[in-house]
Motif scaffolding. Structure first.
Motif, PDB file in Angstrom:
ATOM      1  N   LEU A 689      56.139  79.552  99.868  1.00 20.39           N
ATOM      2  CA  LEU A 689      54.938  78.874  99.383  1.00 20.39           C
ATOM      3  C   LEU A 689      55.321  77.458  98.955  1.00 20.39           C
ATOM      4  O   LEU A 689      56.395  77.239  98.397  1.00 20.39           O
ATOM      5  CB  LEU A 689      54.322  79.632  98.209  1.00 20.39           C
ATOM      6  N   GLU A 691      54.593  74.342  96.600  1.00 21.31           N
ATOM      7  CA  GLU A 691      53.953  74.027  95.327  1.00 21.31           C
ATOM      8  C   GLU A 691      54.140  72.548  95.012  1.00 21.31           C
ATOM      9  O   GLU A 691      55.266  72.047  94.988  1.00 21.31           O
ATOM     10  CB  GLU A 691      54.539  74.891  94.210  1.00 21.31           C
ATOM     11  N   GLY A 694      52.248  71.803  90.441  1.00 21.97           N
ATOM     12  CA  GLY A 694      51.797  73.064  89.883  1.00 21.97           C
ATOM     13  C   GLY A 694      50.766  73.806  90.714  1.00 21.97           C
ATOM     14  O   GLY A 694      50.331  74.896  90.325  1.00 21.97           O
ATOM     15  N   GLN A 695      50.364  73.273  91.865  1.00 20.64           N
ATOM     16  CA  GLN A 695      49.356  73.904  92.707  1.00 20.64           C
ATOM     17  C   GLN A 695      49.979  74.322  94.046  1.00 20.64           C
ATOM     18  O   GLN A 695      50.754  73.576  94.631  1.00 20.64           O
ATOM     19  CB  GLN A 695      48.191  72.930  92.976  1.00 20.64           C
ATOM     20  N   ILE A 696      49.618  75.517  94.524  1.00 17.39           N
ATOM     21  CA  ILE A 696      50.059  75.964  95.840  1.00 17.39           C
ATOM     22  C   ILE A 696      49.218  75.242  96.890  1.00 17.39           C
ATOM     23  O   ILE A 696      47.992  75.388  96.936  1.00 17.39           O
ATOM     24  CB  ILE A 696      49.924  77.489  95.997  1.00 17.39           C
ATOM     25  N   GLN A 699      51.656  77.366 102.830  1.00 20.37           N
ATOM     26  CA  GLN A 699      52.649  78.437 102.985  1.00 20.37           C
ATOM     27  C   GLN A 699      53.144  78.424 104.422  1.00 20.37           C
ATOM     28  O   GLN A 699      52.471  77.930 105.326  1.00 20.37           O
ATOM     29  CB  GLN A 699      52.080  79.799 102.601  1.00 20.37           C
ATOM     30  N   ARG A 768      62.386  80.046  92.922  1.00 26.24           N
ATOM     31  CA  ARG A 768      61.685  78.766  93.009  1.00 26.24           C
ATOM     32  C   ARG A 768      62.740  77.661  93.058  1.00 26.24           C
ATOM     33  O   ARG A 768      63.504  77.485  92.113  1.00 26.24           O
ATOM     34  CB  ARG A 768      60.746  78.563  91.821  1.00 26.24           C
ATOM     35  N   TYR A 770      63.347  73.612  93.472  1.00 27.91           N
ATOM     36  CA  TYR A 770      62.671  72.323  93.397  1.00 27.91           C
ATOM     37  C   TYR A 770      63.297  71.336  94.380  1.00 27.91           C
ATOM     38  O   TYR A 770      64.514  71.207  94.458  1.00 27.91           O
ATOM     39  CB  TYR A 770      62.741  71.754  91.978  1.00 27.91           C
TER      40      TYR A 770
END
Length: 782
Positions: A689, A691, A694-696, A699, A768, A770
Motif C-alpha cells: 500500500l 501512503e 497519512g493517506q493511502i 496499492q 511500514r 518510509y
C-alpha cells in the motif's frame, strides 16, 4: 534530462552558447570544404579517366561555390595552373578561418563552463543550507561533498569537452554524407551502412556505461564520507589504536570504488576496440572499391556495377579525406559517451538535492509583530518525532516566563535537545504549537526568529576567517567597541590581545588553533554581541577540563543576565540557581519545580542526583558500586500524584542483524529479516500500500520478480511525492530469504524502518518502510 538541466542552468549564457554553436557550424564547413578543395586540385592535375559509355566525363573546374568566385576573375575556361593556384589560395584561407573559429570555440566554451560550475556550486550549496536538519541527519557528508565537487566537475567537463565536440561531430557526419553522396553516391551507400553499424554499437553501450558511472560516483562519495569521518575523529582513532581497523574499513570502501571504476572502464575498454575494428574494415572496403573501380574502366568489383558518376583520383582523395571525418566523429562519440553519462549521472544526483523542498517553510502571511521578542516561551500539546512512527516528544505542555532561567534534565534520549531545537524551528512539530510571546513560531519569519534565539552548544564551531569576523557572524553591523565589550564580559579579551595579530588572528579549520575553553568563551562573546532575548545552553561545559569550565561558567554568569535561559545539563548539583527544573523522561515531563522542591520530592530528579553523587567522598550510600536493582529503584521511584500513570510503551519490532547468506553481498548491517516462505522458489502472494501524508493513495500487488519504486509514472510502484527519487528503490523476491525484499536504489532520502536508515529490508506482515518523511510503503499478505 541532461539537456533540460543544462538549459535551465545556463540562463544568461544561452546567447553565448548559441554563438558557440554558430561558430562550430562554420568551423565544420571550413574544414569540410578544405577536403573538397583538395579533391578539385587532384582532378585538375590528374589525367582524364577512360571514358565510360553513358557516363559523363568529370569536370576539371572547381566545385561550387569556388567556381563562381573564379569565374568573377576570369569568365572563360581555365587552364590547370590557374585552377591549382586559385585553389591553393582558397585552401590557405579556409585553414586560417578554421584555426580562428577553433580558438573562438575553445575560449568561449571554457568561459561558459567555468561560470556554469560556479553557478551550480552556489546554487547547490545554498539549497543544502536551506534543507532541514532532519534531512541532513539522513545523509552522508562525504556523498554531499561529492555532489558539490565531483558531480559538478563532471558537468563542467561535459560542457568543456563534450558539448561543442558532440555538436561538431554530428555536423561533420551530416556534411560528410552530403559531399560523399553528391560526389559518388554508390560509395556513399557503403559508408552509410557502416555508420548505422557503428551507431548501434555505440548506443547499445551507453545505458550500461551510465549505470556504471553512477555507481562509481556513489562509491566515491562513500570513500569521501569515511575519510572525512576518520580525519575528524583522528584523536579518538589514535586513542583506541583503531588505525588498522579503520584502514581495513577505508580500504573496503576504496575497493568498492575501485571495482565500480573498473566496471565502467571495462565497458569503455570493450567499446573503443569494437569501434576501431569497424572503422578499419569500413575504410579498407571503401578505398578498395574505389581504387579498383579506377583501374577496371569505371566498374566496381564483386558487384560488377558501373560507377556513375565516374570514380577519379579526386573522388578517391575526397573519400579518403572524409573517411577520417566520417568515422572519427563516431570514435569521438564513443569516448564522449562516458563523459556524457558521468555528467548525466552527476546532474541527476544534483537535481535530486535541488528538488528537495525545504521542510521548514516561511509563512505566507505578512508579519507585523515586534522585531525584538521578550522571550516568553509556551509549548502547547507538542508531539514530535524524527519519523512519524516513533515520537520523541509526547504531549509537551510547558510555559516559561520571560527572563526566567530553566534547566532541562533527564536521562539521555529523553528529548531534551529535541525540545530546544523546536524553538528556533530547526524542526517542525508534528502536532501542537510552539509560541514565543504568544505568537506561533510558524508565523514569525525564520531569520527574525533565529536572531532572537542565541545558542551555545557542547562544541562551538569557529569558521574560517579572523576572530573579529567570527564574533560579528550573528550581527555584522556590530562596532569594534561593542565586540571588545562582549569579549571582556566573556573573559576572553585578554587572551585575544596576547595573540600576535589580536582580533585579526586567523582561525584555522573549525578553530583548532584554540583550546576548547577558548572556543566556548568566543562563542559566548558571539552570543553577547547578538544580544538575543532567548539563550539556549546545551551542555556548554561538558567537554572541558575543570579550569576551562570555571572560565566558561564565569562568562555564562554574565551572559544569562536579563534573558530567558534554557539550559541542558547532566551535572545536577550545579542547578541550584535556576528558577525551575524540568525533568524529561521518555518524551514526557515527569517532574517540574525548583532544585530544593524536586530534591524533597524524592522522585526521578532526586534519584538522578543521588546516583550522580554516589562517587563523591561524601556519599553515604552502601557499597561503592550500587547494585543494578538499586539504580533502577532510584531512577523510577516517584511520589504519589507526581504524574499520571504512563500508558504502556509499545514494543517495536526489533532490528536484527542478519546472518550472512553465502553468495549474497551484505549491503548494510541493518538488514531486517522477515519470515521465510516454505518454498523459497515460489513468491508469497502479497501487495504494498502507498501512503502519502497519512493517506493511502494506491496499492500494487507484488506480481513479478522485480518491481521498481519511484515518483515517475513509469515506475511499477509510483509514489507521488517530490521527495521520492525517480528510481528510489526496488522490490524483489529474495530466494535466499524466502521473502519479499526492498532495496535502496541509491536514492537521496533512502529507506527508513523503525527510525533507522537501511539499504535493504526483508518484509514481514505489517511492515511500514518510509521512503521520505511523509511517504511510506506498507506490506500486506494477501
Amino acid at each position: 534530462i541532461m539537456i533540460r538541466f543544462l538549459w535551465s542552468n545556463l540562463k544568461g549564457y544561452r546567447f553565448l552558447v548559441v554563438f558557440i554553436f554558430g561558430a562550430t557550424i562554420f568551423e565544420v564547413l571550413a574544414s569540410s570544404y578544405g577536403i573538397v578543395v583538395i579533391k578539385d586540385i587532384f582532378n585538375a592535375v590528374a589525367p582524364p579517366p577512360q571514358p565510360v559509355k553513358g557516363v559523363p566525363p568529370p569536370s576539371k573546374e572547381p566545385s561550387s561555390p569556388f567556381n563562381l568566385v573564379l569565374n568573377l576573375y576570369s569568365p572563360t575556361s581555365h587552364d590547370p595552373p590557374t585552377i591549382v593556384t586559385f585553389l591553393i589560395i582558397v585552401l590557405v584561407v579556409l585553414g586560417l578561418l578554421d584555426a580562428g573559429l577553433i580558438y573562438l570555440q575553445l575560449f568561449l566554451t571554457s568561459r561558459v563552463a567555468q561560470n556554469l560550475s560556479a553557478r551550480l556550486r552556489k546554487k547547490l550549496f545554498d539549497q543544502l543550507q536551506r534543507l532541514s536538519l532532519d534531512w541532513h541527519g539522513k545523509q552522508k557528508k562525504g556523498d554531499l561533498v561529492q555532489r558539490i565537487t565531483g558531480d559538478i566537475a563532471n558537468v563542467e567537463k561535459l560542457v568543456t569537452d563534450g558539448l561543442v565536440d558532440s555538436l561538431g561531430d554530428i555536423l561533420i557526419l551530416v556534411v560528410a554524407v552530403y559531399f560523399m553522396w553528391t560526389t559518388q553516391w554508390q560509395l556513399a551507400i557503403s559508408s552509410i551502412v557502416l555508420v548505422l553499424a557503428l551507431a548501434v554499437t555505440i548506443f547499445s553501450y551507453t545505458k550500461a556505461i551510465k549505470a556504471a558511472a553512477k555507481r562509481a560516483s556513489k562509491s566515491l562519495g562513500e570513500v569521501a564520507d569515511v575519510a572525512a569521518e576518520d580525519v575528524g575523529a583522528i584523536t579518538v582513532l589514535k586513542a583506541f589504536s583503531l588505525e588498522d581497523r579503520e584502514a581495513t574499513r577505508f580500504n573496503r570502501y576504496v575497493g568498492k570504488s575501485r571495482q565500480a571504476g573498473l566496471d565502467a572502464g571495462a565497458l569503455q575498454a570493450q567499446f573503443t576496440p569494437v569501434v576501431n575494428i569497424l572503422v578499419t574494415l569500413g575504410s579498407a572496403f571503401i578505398i578498395g572499391m574505389g581504387a579498383i573501380a579506377i583501374v577496371m574502366k569505371g566498374r566496381f568489383p564483386i558487384i560488377d556495377v558501373v560507377a556513375n558518376p565516374v570514380v577519379t583520383a579526386g573522388t578517391l582523395t575526397l573519400f579518403i579525406g572524409f573517411l577520417k571525418n566520417f568515422f572519427q566523429p563516431m570514435k569521438d562519440l564513443s569516448k564522449l559517451a562516458n563523459v556524457f553519462t558521468s555528467a548525466a549521472a552527476g546532474a541527476e544526483r544534483m537535481q535530486e538535492v535541488l528538488d528537495q523542498a525545504p521542510e521548514i517553510t516561511e509563512s505566507a502571511a505578512p508579519y507585523a509583530g515586534p522585531r525584538r521578542l521578550r522571550g516568553e516561551i509556551t509549548f502547547e500539546h507538542v508531539v514530535f518525532g524524527y519519523t512519524p512512527e516513533r515520537p520523541i516528544l509526547k504531549g509537551i505542555n510547558l510555559h516559561i516566563a520571560a527572563g526566567k532561567k530553566v534547566a532541562l534534565v533527564g536521562l539521555s534520549g529523553g528529548g531534551k535537545t529535541t525540545l530546544i531545537k523546536l524553538i528556533p524551528r530547526f524542526y517542525e512539530v508534528n502536532q501542537g504549537s510552539v509560541k514565543i510571546d504568544g505568537l506561533d513560531t510558524r508565523t514569525i519569519p525564520l531569520a527574525l526568529l533565529r536572531r532572537n534565539v542565541s545558542q551555545v552548544l557542547q562544541e562551538s564551531v569557529l569558521f574560517e576567517g579572523t576572530i573579529l569576523e567570527n564574533l560579528k557572524l550573528g550581527r555584522p553591523e556590530a562596532t569594534y567597541d561593542e565586540i571588545v565589550a562582549a569579549t571582556k564580559q566573556a573573559h576572553i579579551h585578554d587572551t585575544i590581545m596576547l595573540l600576535p595579530d589580536g582580533y585579526q588572528t586567523r582561525v584555522r579549520e573549525r578553530g583548532k588553533n584554540f583550546s576548547g575553553g577558548q572556543r566556548q568563551r568566543l562563542a559566548i562573546a558571539r552570543a553577547i554581541v547578538v544580544d538575543s532575548p532567548i539563550l539556549v545552553l546545551d551542555e556548554p561545559t561538558a567537554s572541558l577540563d575543570v579550569e576551562a569550565e570555571v572560565e566558561v561558567l564565569r562568562a555564562i554568569d554574565t551572559l544569562v543576565v536579563g534573558r530567558t535561559v534554557l539550559m541542558i545539563s547532566h551535572r545536577l548539583s550545579t542547578l541550584g540557581n535556576v528558577d525551575e527544573i524540568i525533568v524529561l523522561k521518555d518524551g514526557r515531563i515527569v517532574e517540574q519545580g525548583t532544585y530544593q522542591e524536586l530534591k524533597r520530592q524524592n522522585g526521578v530528579f532526586a534519584g538522578l542526583l543521588k546516583e550522580q553523587n554516589r562517587y563523591n567522598v561524601d556519599y553515604q550510600g552502601g557499597s561503592v558500586i550500587v547494585p543494578r536493582a538499586e539504580i533502577d529503584h532510584l531512577i523510577n521511584q516517584q511520589p504519589q500524584g507526581a504524574r499520571p500513570p504512563r500508558p504502556p510503551t509499545p514494543v517495536p519490532y526489533p532490528a536484527v542483524r542478519p546472518e550472512p547468506v553465502p553468495g549474497l553481498p551484505a549491503r548494510d548491517p541493518r538488514v531486517v529479516r522477515g519470515s521465510r516462505n516454505a518454498n523459497p522458489q515460489q513468491p508469497l502472494n502479497a501487495r504494498v500500500l502507498i501512503e502519502v501524508d497519512g493517506q493511502i493513495v494506491g496499492q500494487r500487488p507484488l506480481d513479478k520478480p522485480v518491481l521498481t519504486v519511484g515518483r515517475l509514472s513509469s515506475s511499477d510502484v509510483q509514489i507521488p511525492s517530490q521527495r521520492v527519487s525517480r528510481l528510489h528503490a526496488k522490490i524483489r523476491w529474495g530466494k535466499e530469504y524466502g521473502a519479499w525484499v526492498i532495496e535502496d536504489a541509491e536514492s537521496l532520502n533512502g529507506l527508513t524502518f523503525q527510525g533507522l536508515r537501511v539499504d535493504q529490508h526483508v518484509f514481514r506482515k505489517g511492515d511500514r518502510v518510509y521512503v521520505s518523511p511523509s511517504a511510506a510503503i506498507l506490506y500486506e499478505l494477501m
